[in-house]
Design a protein around this motif. Structure first.
Motif, PDB file in Angstrom:
ATOM      1  N   GLU A 112       0.824  -1.206   0.000  1.00  0.00           N
ATOM      2  CA  GLU A 112       0.000   0.000   0.000  1.00  0.00           C
ATOM      3  C   GLU A 112       0.859   1.257   0.000  1.00  0.00           C
ATOM      4  O   GLU A 112       1.946   1.290   0.561  1.00  0.00           O
ATOM      5  CB  GLU A 112      -0.882   0.010   1.250  1.00  0.00           C
ATOM      6  N   GLU A 113       0.314   2.278  -0.624  1.00  0.00           N
ATOM      7  CA  GLU A 113       0.990   3.566  -0.662  1.00  0.00           C
ATOM      8  C   GLU A 113       0.913   4.220   0.714  1.00  0.00           C
ATOM      9  O   GLU A 113      -0.094   4.137   1.414  1.00  0.00           O
ATOM     10  CB  GLU A 113       0.308   4.458  -1.700  1.00  0.00           C
ATOM     11  N   LYS A 114       1.988   4.857   1.111  1.00  0.00           N
ATOM     12  CA  LYS A 114       2.039   5.558   2.404  1.00  0.00           C
ATOM     13  C   LYS A 114       1.563   6.997   2.225  1.00  0.00           C
ATOM     14  O   LYS A 114       1.813   7.629   1.211  1.00  0.00           O
ATOM     15  CB  LYS A 114       3.460   5.568   2.949  1.00  0.00           C
ATOM     16  N   LEU A 115       0.866   7.479   3.241  1.00  0.00           N
ATOM     17  CA  LEU A 115       0.392   8.863   3.261  1.00  0.00           C
ATOM     18  C   LEU A 115       1.078   9.607   4.403  1.00  0.00           C
ATOM     19  O   LEU A 115       1.316   9.042   5.469  1.00  0.00           O
ATOM     20  CB  LEU A 115      -1.113   8.912   3.523  1.00  0.00           C
ATOM     21  N   THR A 142       3.329   9.065   9.109  1.00  0.00           N
ATOM     22  CA  THR A 142       3.330   8.398   7.816  1.00  0.00           C
ATOM     23  C   THR A 142       2.606   7.080   8.025  1.00  0.00           C
ATOM     24  O   THR A 142       3.040   6.254   8.840  1.00  0.00           O
ATOM     25  CB  THR A 142       4.771   8.159   7.317  1.00  0.00           C
ATOM     26  N   GLU A 190      -0.300   3.888   6.365  1.00  0.00           N
ATOM     27  CA  GLU A 190      -0.907   3.208   5.225  1.00  0.00           C
ATOM     28  C   GLU A 190      -2.234   3.905   4.924  1.00  0.00           C
ATOM     29  O   GLU A 190      -2.898   4.413   5.836  1.00  0.00           O
ATOM     30  CB  GLU A 190      -1.174   1.738   5.554  1.00  0.00           C
TER      31      GLU A 190
END
Length: 97
Positions: free
Chosen positions: A2-5, A19, A21
């Motif tokens: 999954e991309e990290k936000l 930071t 998921e």
């Protein structure tokens, strides 16, 4: 993967950059809102001078709710096991005929 936000959460007048998921963001924001609401409630209902005291009371409140849910689930699990044992006994009795 999954991309990290990168998000920023405000709790007790402090900003916390995180930071996370993508799947965690909604839960974290919801938890943050609940903490802020609880802080406001404690500050309105009690003579609290220090944010640390308020945060400690919030932590205690959330921890006690979690513990109570775990105790309730343990009790429910015990009752479920007893029901399964009774059903099993009935089935064994039926099959033995």
């Amino acid at each position: 993967m999954e991309e990290k936000l990168k998000i920023k959460l405000s709790i007790a007048d402090r900003i916390y950059p995180l930071t996370v998921e993508m799947s965690q963001e909604e839960g974290l924001r919801s938890a943050c809102k609940k903490i802020e609401a609880m802080i406001k409630q404690f500050e309105e209902n009690y003579a609290v001078r220090d944010k640390q005291d308020v945060l400690a009371m919030c932590a205690l409140q959330f921890a006690s709710q979690l513990e109570q849910k775990q105790l309730d689930n343990a009790i429910d699990g015990t009752q479920t096991i007893e029901r399964i044992k009774k059903l099993n006994d009935l089935l064994v009795g039926y099959l033995d005929r």
